[in-house]
Motif scaffolding. Structure first.
Motif, PDB file in Angstrom:
ATOM      1  N   GLY A   1       0.865  -1.178   0.000  1.00  0.00           N
ATOM      2  CA  GLY A   1       0.000   0.000   0.000  1.00  0.00           C
ATOM      3  C   GLY A   1       0.899   1.223   0.000  1.00  0.00           C
ATOM      4  O   GLY A   1       0.604   2.239  -0.622  1.00  0.00           O
ATOM      5  N   GLY A   2       2.017   1.107   0.699  1.00  0.00           N
ATOM      6  CA  GLY A   2       3.050   2.141   0.668  1.00  0.00           C
ATOM      7  C   GLY A   2       3.792   2.073  -0.651  1.00  0.00           C
ATOM      8  O   GLY A   2       3.780   1.045  -1.339  1.00  0.00           O
ATOM      9  N   THR A   3       4.464   3.161  -1.007  1.00  0.00           N
ATOM     10  CA  THR A   3       5.036   3.242  -2.355  1.00  0.00           C
ATOM     11  C   THR A   3       6.560   3.257  -2.385  1.00  0.00           C
ATOM     12  O   THR A   3       7.149   3.470  -3.443  1.00  0.00           O
ATOM     13  CB  THR A   3       4.519   4.505  -3.070  1.00  0.00           C
ATOM     14  OG1 THR A   3       4.701   5.623  -2.199  1.00  0.00           O
ATOM     15  CG2 THR A   3       3.059   4.364  -3.410  1.00  0.00           C
ATOM     16  N   SER A   4       7.213   3.051  -1.241  1.00  0.00           N
ATOM     17  CA  SER A   4       8.673   3.060  -1.248  1.00  0.00           C
ATOM     18  C   SER A   4       9.200   2.118  -0.176  1.00  0.00           C
ATOM     19  O   SER A   4       8.612   1.995   0.895  1.00  0.00           O
ATOM     20  CB  SER A   4       9.188   4.478  -0.976  1.00  0.00           C
ATOM     21  OG  SER A   4      10.596   4.459  -0.851  1.00  0.00           O
ATOM     22  N   TYR A   5      10.337   1.497  -0.484  1.00  0.00           N
ATOM     23  CA  TYR A   5      11.034   0.664   0.508  1.00  0.00           C
ATOM     24  C   TYR A   5      11.929   1.512   1.403  1.00  0.00           C
ATOM     25  O   TYR A   5      12.517   0.994   2.341  1.00  0.00           O
ATOM     26  CB  TYR A   5      11.899  -0.389  -0.205  1.00  0.00           C
ATOM     27  CG  TYR A   5      11.098  -1.378  -1.019  1.00  0.00           C
ATOM     28  CD1 TYR A   5      10.682  -2.585  -0.463  1.00  0.00           C
ATOM     29  CD2 TYR A   5      10.745  -1.107  -2.339  1.00  0.00           C
ATOM     30  CE1 TYR A   5       9.938  -3.494  -1.202  1.00  0.00           C
ATOM     31  CE2 TYR A   5      10.007  -2.005  -3.090  1.00  0.00           C
ATOM     32  CZ  TYR A   5       9.606  -3.191  -2.516  1.00  0.00           C
ATOM     33  OH  TYR A   5       8.870  -4.079  -3.245  1.00  0.00           O
ATOM     34  N   SER A   6      12.060   2.792   1.050  1.00  0.00           N
ATOM     35  CA  SER A   6      13.040   3.648   1.709  1.00  0.00           C
ATOM     36  C   SER A   6      12.452   4.338   2.934  1.00  0.00           C
ATOM     37  O   SER A   6      11.419   5.016   2.846  1.00  0.00           O
ATOM     38  CB  SER A   6      13.520   4.714   0.717  1.00  0.00           C
ATOM     39  OG  SER A   6      14.207   5.742   1.396  1.00  0.00           O
ATOM     40  N   MET A   7      13.125   4.218   4.064  1.00  0.00           N
ATOM     41  CA  MET A   7      12.679   4.940   5.242  1.00  0.00           C
ATOM     42  C   MET A   7      12.972   6.441   5.107  1.00  0.00           C
ATOM     43  O   MET A   7      12.326   7.255   5.756  1.00  0.00           O
ATOM     44  CB  MET A   7      13.320   4.360   6.504  1.00  0.00           C
ATOM     45  CG  MET A   7      12.794   2.973   6.878  1.00  0.00           C
ATOM     46  SD  MET A   7      11.009   2.919   7.194  1.00  0.00           S
ATOM     47  CE  MET A   7      10.940   3.585   8.863  1.00  0.00           C
ATOM     48  N   LEU A   8      13.937   6.827   4.262  1.00  0.00           N
ATOM     49  CA  LEU A   8      14.161   8.256   4.018  1.00  0.00           C
ATOM     50  C   LEU A   8      12.946   8.852   3.304  1.00  0.00           C
ATOM     51  O   LEU A   8      12.429   9.909   3.680  1.00  0.00           O
ATOM     52  CB  LEU A   8      15.432   8.471   3.186  1.00  0.00           C
ATOM     53  CG  LEU A   8      16.751   8.069   3.849  1.00  0.00           C
ATOM     54  CD1 LEU A   8      17.899   8.162   2.845  1.00  0.00           C
ATOM     55  CD2 LEU A   8      17.041   8.942   5.069  1.00  0.00           C
TER      56      LEU A   8
END
Ligand code: GUN
Ligand code: ZN
Length: 438
Positions: free
Chosen positions: A323-330
């Motif tokens: 559902g989220g669009t990035s693997y990046s925590m930044l």
């Protein structure tokens, strides 16, 4: 016996900047982390840490060394659901997610996607995550196997759902209980792996299944519980229909013993005051998933309300892939910043980086092991380059201090800013899948 030192600008938090401001930050401009057998032996300014040390030194100057990121909510079988167009939660689940998750019944598919996920997390500097699998035990097993191969500290749950999902994606109260129990016996507390009891949400679990999940939580108090709460208005209305005698959504979980200090509740966007009070008094954790909340149109999390002194709620940060669009925590931090701006709230860089490191570790009750790099902790480290792209390097010319640099990193940074990720003191390298691809 391996000993190694990492040298660079070392940053970590000793307290919560939301409470103590910049005083919570520990920063050594010329710092070092001394690592022995995968654990931190010493950390601080390089001259002190490296005095009397004559072993290997990996010099990462001028880059930043931080504790590896902690992602407190994502879905392992959704690496090919990410970027599915045009639907809010319930339609998105039915149109895309419940179709894709059926593929995780195949061991080779589950292994390939688990390997991809874990390599991708490490490429993004994330060293610990809480992952839902699909309903199939083999899907959870695949994540455990790949995490164990990489020596990553992971929390994994077999999703339980026995209704309001396609037949092939359903378990039963009994099979969900027994399959979870078998995975707990096999993986929970084994090396760096932990199990999360995972009823997907109140819509897809019958009262009998929630009761079985509660029984598992009572029988295995060191396991986590993960589920979703108050993400979307249509979801909340449906829960009301399914549980007409519950005062609210949170009470559905509370009645079955599913709230508590090890309960990780995804989203928690549209909570009533009573629900806030119940989460606070049970010491449960709300998980803030900003890219998902924007992408699925669910709405902005209310961080200020979670800090209301009448009912303070522990909050963690997460990607919620897919559902989220990035693997990046930044990227997750900057989208968190933006969603809070929509509510007239602020997310200072120190608070964002704390949430992604020590804050996540605290939410998981693991701050003695991860998220801080304090002596004795496990040496999971991310190396960040604030000048990784032309735009970052250009903006960095006018940066005056570490706080501005952190805000630059969270606003413009992504996987390109991650120069290296260490897991238990070892540089991580993509491992791919141990299974043949289909
Ligand atoms: N609620 C129940 N299942 C899911 C899921 O897979 N993703 C999100 N974002 N919300 C959910
Ligand atoms: Zn989720």
């Amino acid at each position: 016996m391996t000993t190694r030192a990492l040298r660079g600008r070392v940053l970590r938090y000793a307290a919560d900047p939301a409470e103590q401001g910049a005083a919570a930050r520990r920063y050594d401009e010329d710092g070092a982390i001394l690592i022995k057998n995968g654990h931190v032996l010493a950390i601080g300014d390089a001259v002190t840490v490296l005095k009397d040390y004559s072993g290997e030194i990996i010099d990462h100057r001028p880059h930043l060394l931080l504790p590896g990121f902690v992602d407190c909510h994502l879905h392992a079988p959704q690496t090919q659901v990410i970027a599915s167009y045009g639907a809010e939660l319930i339609d998105w689940l039915q149109k895309y997610t419940f179709v894709e998750e059926q593929k995780a019944a195949h061991p080779a598919h589950a292994a390939r996607n688990a390997a991809f996920l874990l390599d991708e997390l490490l490429r993004n500097g994330t060293t610990t995550a809480c992952a839902y699998s699909a309903v199939y035990p083999v899907s959870a097993e695949a994540v455990f196997v790949e995490a164990d191969r990489r020596d990553m500290r992971m929390i994994v749950g077999k999703t339980m759902m026995d209704r309001n999902a396609p037949e092939v994606l359903r378990d039963t109260p009994r099979s969900g209980y027994e399959q979870s129990k078998a995975l707990i016996a096999r993986w929970h507390g084994v090396r760096r792996q932990s199990f999360a009891i995972t009823p997907r949400f109140a819509i897809t679990s019958s009262p009998e299944q929630l009761e079985a999940a509660g029984a598992l939580a009572r029988e295995h108090p060191s396991c986590y519980v993960q589920t979703h709460l108050d993400e979307n208005h249509r979801e909340i209305a449906w829960v009301k229909e399914l549980f007409p005698d519950a005062q609210d959504y949170a009470q559905v979980y509370e009645r079955h013993g599913l709230l508590g200090p090890r309960a990780l509740l995804g989203h928690c966007i549209h909570m009533t005051e009573r629900e806030r009070e119940r989460l606070a008094s049970s010491n449960s954790v709300a998980v803030f998933c900003p890219t998902s909340n924007l992408f699925l149109g669910s709405g902005p999390y209310d961080l200020a309300a979670s800090r209301d002194p009448r009912f303070p709620i522990r909050t963690a940060l997460a990607t919620d892939v897919g559902g989220g669009t990035s693997y990046s925590m930044l990227v997750t931090m900057r989208e968190g910043y933006k969603t809070l701006m929509l509510r007239g709230q602020r997310l200072p860089a120190d608070e964002a980086f704390h949430m992604a490191t020590r804050g996540g570790a605290l939410a998981l009750g693991l701050a003695d092991k991860i998220g801080t790099l304090q002596p004795g902790a496990e040496a999971d480290v991310v190396v960040l380059d604030s000048r990784a792209t032309a735009a970052m390097a250009h903006r960095a010319e006018t940066i005056r201090d570490i706080e501005e640099e952190l805000f630059l990193l969270m606003t413009l940074g992504d996987d390109r800013a991650v120069r290296e990720t260490y897991v238990m003191g070892e540089a991580s390298r993509p491992k791919g899948s141990s299974e043949p691809t289909q």
